[in-house]
Motif scaffolding. Structure first.
Motif, PDB file in Angstrom:
ATOM      1  N   UNK A 294       0.818  -1.211   0.000  1.00  0.00           N
ATOM      2  CA  UNK A 294       0.000   0.000   0.000  1.00  0.00           C
ATOM      3  C   UNK A 294       0.854   1.264   0.000  1.00  0.00           C
ATOM      4  N   UNK A 295       1.988   1.232   0.711  1.00  0.00           N
ATOM      5  CA  UNK A 295       2.864   2.404   0.771  1.00  0.00           C
ATOM      6  C   UNK A 295       3.376   2.776  -0.621  1.00  0.00           C
ATOM      7  N   UNK A 296       3.822   1.789  -1.368  1.00  0.00           N
ATOM      8  CA  UNK A 296       4.313   2.044  -2.725  1.00  0.00           C
ATOM      9  C   UNK A 296       3.165   2.485  -3.625  1.00  0.00           C
ATOM     10  N   UNK A 297       1.991   1.885  -3.429  1.00  0.00           N
ATOM     11  CA  UNK A 297       0.835   2.285  -4.233  1.00  0.00           C
ATOM     12  C   UNK A 297       0.514   3.764  -4.033  1.00  0.00           C
ATOM     13  N   UNK A 298       0.537   4.231  -2.783  1.00  0.00           N
ATOM     14  CA  UNK A 298       0.239   5.640  -2.522  1.00  0.00           C
ATOM     15  C   UNK A 298       1.255   6.552  -3.191  1.00  0.00           C
ATOM     16  N   UNK A 299       2.514   6.118  -3.204  1.00  0.00           N
ATOM     17  CA  UNK A 299       3.544   6.904  -3.885  1.00  0.00           C
ATOM     18  C   UNK A 299       3.295   6.931  -5.389  1.00  0.00           C
ATOM     19  N   UNK A 300       2.908   5.787  -5.944  1.00  0.00           N
ATOM     20  CA  UNK A 300       2.587   5.711  -7.376  1.00  0.00           C
ATOM     21  C   UNK A 300       1.383   6.579  -7.695  1.00  0.00           C
ATOM     22  N   UNK A 301       0.377   6.511  -6.844  1.00  0.00           N
ATOM     23  CA  UNK A 301      -0.865   7.244  -7.084  1.00  0.00           C
ATOM     24  C   UNK A 301      -0.638   8.761  -7.059  1.00  0.00           C
ATOM     25  N   UNK A 302       0.302   9.216  -6.249  1.00  0.00           N
ATOM     26  CA  UNK A 302       0.603  10.639  -6.171  1.00  0.00           C
ATOM     27  C   UNK A 302       1.077  11.184  -7.511  1.00  0.00           C
TER      28      UNK A 302
END
Length: 416
Positions: A294-302
């Motif tokens: 989820x942490x990497x996903x949030x970075x990608x989503x940004x």
């Protein structure tokens, strides 16, 4: 030089006659083509019960077909809305989901045989009853649904991409024979490839919906493993996945992703003390078997715009492009040297020598040879120096509508 009016009139008449003749010939050719097209169409619809089918009959048949197709699309859309909003977990009696539950997302298209082989391998995987599988479809098929409904060994859920070509066959995002640039200047063109565009749209939609809008996933800080129809996993798939997570957390906390299929299968890469590698996610590494949290996903989503505007229909290339924008670097991965995910090559219908069953037999023979080296008791870490991702793109992602639809998925919950 003296001007001769008679000579001028003759030349003009000759040009006029040639022009009119060309027009009449073009009209004649068009009439011949239309008649031939009608004959061909009638021939295709000719059967033993319709010896004298007329063009009016053909039009009526085509109209009925279109009406039936539209009714089927409306029916499928209603079913998809019901399934996506219901979000039912099947085989829930196997136990509740927890923080350590392995979550596998399988992107399903339309090949029943490939999916059947993947399910057969997952059924034999040690620890499968502790996992949770999300089947993400871009094609609604009763045969595929029946196959999935027969699963008893794992908890699972189905979701359906609501902007598929199947549901929009003659309009965007399906086939609409136009290409649109900034400012919505749309022209007749075959530059856009709907099938290629759907690959990226589907993956991006499922990632957004699962990480951000799937109710059951909001309780956990999960890592998702992404597989595709046509993959085949080893018996120690989940065991190796847990070992890979341990190696990443202990030795490479800056690695953004995990990979269970980074390298080609070779007997020498399988051992009881297996090798884990730290390396750059390059174009040569397959996107299947990739996992991130989820942490990497949030970075990608940004950095959704860097993903959505990258001129490449492949989601993995667009993912790597985000790294250039956000981290000004590459995406680093922790990978297992002996792959735990194999991929069946797609067979051309005209290639009689290419058979899915034969590919599966070859994989099973290989797995038998390395069976004693599966379920490793330890690992050793190796750092590999590879070429860097250079931001290259394969194209087929220039239509402004694709970029805007991609951003729409990033900004909204879209279940139907």
């Amino acid at each position: 030089m003296n001007f001769n009016p008679e000579h001028f009139v003759r030349v003009y008449l000759i040009i006029f006659i040639l022009a009119v003749s060309s027009i009449f010939y073009a009209v004649y050719q068009q009439v011949v083509f239309v008649k031939k097209q009608r004959r061909d169409l009638l021939h295709n619809f000719h059967d033993d019960n319709s010896d004298n089918i007329t063009y009016s009959d053909y039009l009526e048949i085509r109209f009925r077909e279109k009406r039936v197709n539209m009714q089927n699309i409306i029916k499928i859309k209603a079913l998809i809305k019901k399934i996506n909003t219901r979000q039912k977990v099947f085989n829930a009696a196997l136990g509740p989901l927890a923080h350590e539950t392995p979550v596998v997302v399988i992107q399903v298209h339309s090949n029943v045989m490939y999916l059947r082989q993947l399910l057969a391998s997952l059924r034999l995987a040690n620890g499968i009853h502790q996992a949770f599988i999300i089947f993400s479809h871009d094609y609604f098929s009763n045969e595929i649904n029946r196959l999935i409904r027969g699963i008893y060994f794992v908890r699972y859920m189905q979701i359906f991409y609501p902007y598929s070509i199947q549901l929009h066959p003659n309009v965007y995002p399906g086939h609409d024979s136009t290409f649109c640039t900034d400012g919505y200047v749309c022209t007749k063109s075959n530059m856009r490839d709907p099938e290629a565009a759907q690959l990226k749209h589907h993956w991006w939609w499922q990632a957004n919906q699962i990480f951000d809008h799937l109710e059951i996933m909001q309780r956990f800080n999960s890592t998702l493993v992404f597989l595709e129809e046509g993959d085949y996993v080893t018996k120690d798939f989940f065991f190796a996945y847990r070992l890979l997570k341990k190696a990443r957390n202990t030795h490479c906390p800056f690695c953004e992703v995990l990979s269970l299929a980074a390298h080609e299968p070779e007997m020498s890469t399988y051992a009881k003390r297996t090798m884990m590698t730290v390396e750059i996610w390059t174009n040569r590494i397959r996107r299947t078997g990739i996992a991130f949290n989820t942490k990497i996903w949030k970075a990608l989503k940004t950095y959704s715009q860097a993903f959505c505007f990258h001129n490449d229909y492949n989601w993995d290339s667009s993912f790597r492009n985000v790294a250039l924008k956000k981290w000004e670097s590459n995406i680093y991965m922790t990978a297992i040297s002996g792959p735990r995910v194999f991929h069946l090559e797609k067979c051309d219908d005209r290639d009689s020598g290419c058979r899915v069953e034969y590919q599966v037999e070859e994989i099973q023979k290989f797995l038998q040879l390395i069976s004693k080296t599966l379920f490793p008791w330890g690992f050793v870490m190796v750092v590999k120096k590879e070429e860097e991702f250079n931001g290259s793109a394969l194209g087929l992602w220039e239509d402004v509508r694709d970029r805007e639809l991609c951003m729409h998925f990033a900004e909204h919950s879209v279940w139907f």
